[in-house]
Scaffold this motif. Structure first.
Motif, short mmCIF file in Angstrom:
data_model
loop_
_atom_site.label_atom_id
_atom_site.label_comp_id
_atom_site.label_asym_id
_atom_site.label_seq_id
_atom_site.Cartn_x
_atom_site.Cartn_y
_atom_site.Cartn_z
N GLN A 106 0.82 -1.21 0.00
CA GLN A 106 0.00 0.00 0.00
C GLN A 106 0.85 1.26 0.00
O GLN A 106 0.48 2.27 -0.59
N PRO A 111 -3.06 -1.18 -5.93
CA PRO A 111 -4.50 -0.97 -5.76
C PRO A 111 -5.23 -2.14 -5.10
O PRO A 111 -5.86 -2.95 -5.76
N PHE A 112 -5.16 -2.21 -3.76
CA PHE A 112 -5.94 -3.22 -3.05
C PHE A 112 -6.38 -2.69 -1.70
O PHE A 112 -5.81 -1.72 -1.18
N ILE A 113 -7.41 -3.32 -1.14
CA ILE A 113 -7.94 -2.91 0.15
C ILE A 113 -8.00 -4.12 1.09
O ILE A 113 -8.06 -5.27 0.65
N ARG A 229 -8.35 -6.78 -4.77
CA ARG A 229 -7.94 -5.73 -5.70
C ARG A 229 -9.07 -4.70 -5.78
O ARG A 229 -10.23 -5.05 -5.94
N THR A 230 -8.73 -3.44 -5.63
CA THR A 230 -9.73 -2.38 -5.45
C THR A 230 -10.76 -2.34 -6.57
O THR A 230 -11.97 -2.28 -6.32
N GLU A 231 -10.30 -2.36 -7.81
CA GLU A 231 -11.22 -2.29 -8.94
C GLU A 231 -12.18 -3.48 -8.93
O GLU A 231 -13.39 -3.32 -9.17
N ASN A 234 -14.77 -3.03 -6.06
CA ASN A 234 -15.75 -1.98 -6.37
C ASN A 234 -16.78 -2.43 -7.40
O ASN A 234 -17.96 -2.11 -7.31
N TYR A 320 -7.04 2.23 3.93
CA TYR A 320 -7.04 1.02 3.10
C TYR A 320 -7.89 -0.10 3.71
O TYR A 320 -7.70 -1.26 3.39
N ASP A 322 -11.82 -1.55 4.51
CA ASP A 322 -13.25 -1.46 4.21
C ASP A 322 -13.92 -2.73 4.76
O ASP A 322 -13.78 -3.81 4.19
#
Length: 330
Positions: A106, A111-113, A229-231, A234, A320, A322
């Motif tokens: 991060q 791009p990860f949460i 992975r964030t994308e 989402n 980072y 959620d």
């Protein structure tokens, strides 16, 4: 002349409108593609023994995702750093990470949460020395050679142990070795100490090849988190929810069927079943929201890694996290 000017202005206006339309459709089409369900999701197993090994063996995730016409592409990595490389290339959508890899990834802007907590990691790491070693205290490590996989949870644990005992990384000589490399290096005497994760400490202590110089008694938390992975998260929260639900199913199964799971893990990792059984008897698999204690521990680790120049950018760990999806899991 006036007529040509009017024609020129009309042509210019037409070109501008055409450009706008092309721009609109250029933006719109990729957006449409992103929201379509994928035919395959990429799930990675990260080194240690985990409920994901059970999920893969039982085929539970594949079974659940059939309802969405989605299949699973499995991969496995020895530790977090190589897994992060695959995530950056969009070859990993879902997995789990220890604290070191999560924080360095991060800080690097990957791009990860963090979407769930699976362990506080208090009993995960141990600093081992040889059974007959003259090293008796942490202070005795000064000038010694220590094997550790850099950027992993074991690396963070070592940094914290050294600082807690008045030393720094500069006081020792680190050798960057992955798990499969660290074990033979340690047992052959090529290094003075090895920082690693369970079940290797249990195995080497039972075999009288090592003793634990620092472990759970240090009280050091090493939170392990499920990551997405964030994308992907989402665009496909319903698939993330399926993944978390199946992960919980496997965690509950492991806690209730330790003998069977010990045999499975033994076959997978080529480690004696009695070693795995002792590991599982000390282990209680869980999954839930990333807790305040975990967030505090991760922030302290991030600050320590920054101070030691291992990460180049300071981060605020809560940015980072959620917990929205995992809170739906029962």
């Amino acid at each position: 002349m006036a007529k040509r000017k009017v024609q020129f202005i009309s042509l210019l206006a037409l070109l501008i409108v055409a450009g706008i339309l092309i721009g609109v459709f250029t933006v719109w089409k990729p957006y449409q593609a992103k929201t379509e369900k994928p035919s395959v999701i990429n799930v990675a197993i990260n080194g240690s023994l985990s409920p994901l090994n059970i999920v893969k063996d039982k085929g539970w995730l594949d079974e659940e995702l059939k309802k969405y016409n989605v299949t699973v592409a499995w991969s496995e990595f020895p530790s977090g750093p190589p897994l992060l490389e695959a995530l950056a290339a969009k070859r990993v959508d879902l997995s789990f990470l220890g604290d070191g890899a999560a924080l360095s990834g991060q800080s690097s802007g990957l791009p990860f949460i963090n979407i769930a907590l699976i362990s506080d990691g208090k009993s995960l790491n141990s600093l081992l020395v040889h059974e007959n070693s003259e090293i008796q205290t942490i202070a005795d490590l000064k000038g010694k050679t220590i094997a550790v996989a850099k950027g992993t949870t074991s690396h963070v644990f070592l940094l914290k142990v050294l600082v807690k005992n008045g030393l720094t990384e500069k006081d020792v000589s680190l050798v960057n070795l992955q798990l499969q490399e660290g074990l033979p290096a340690f047992t052959s005497g090529k290094v003075d100490a090895w920082v690693t994760i369970e079940p290797y400490p249990i195995q080497l202590v039972l075999q009288k090849e090592a003793r634990v110089l620092a472990g759970a008694e240090q009280g050091i938390l090493a939170p392990a988190t499920v990551i997405a992975r964030t994308e992907f998260a989402n665009n496909h929260p319903e698939l993330v929810e399926v993944y978390l639900s199946v992960f919980k199913r496997a965690a509950d199964y492991a806690n209730a069927n330790k003998e069977e799971v010990a045999q499975l893990f033994s076959e997978l990792k080529k480690i004696p079943s009695e070693v795995i059984s002792e590991f599982l008897n000390k282990q209680n698999y869980t999954i839930g929201p990333v807790s305040e204690d975990a967030i505090e521990a991760q922030q302290a680790s991030a600050d320590l890694l920054f101070e030691n120049d291992f990460i180049k950018k300071k981060i605020t760990f809560t940015d980072y996290v959620d917990n929205a999806i995992v809170k739906k899991i029962k």
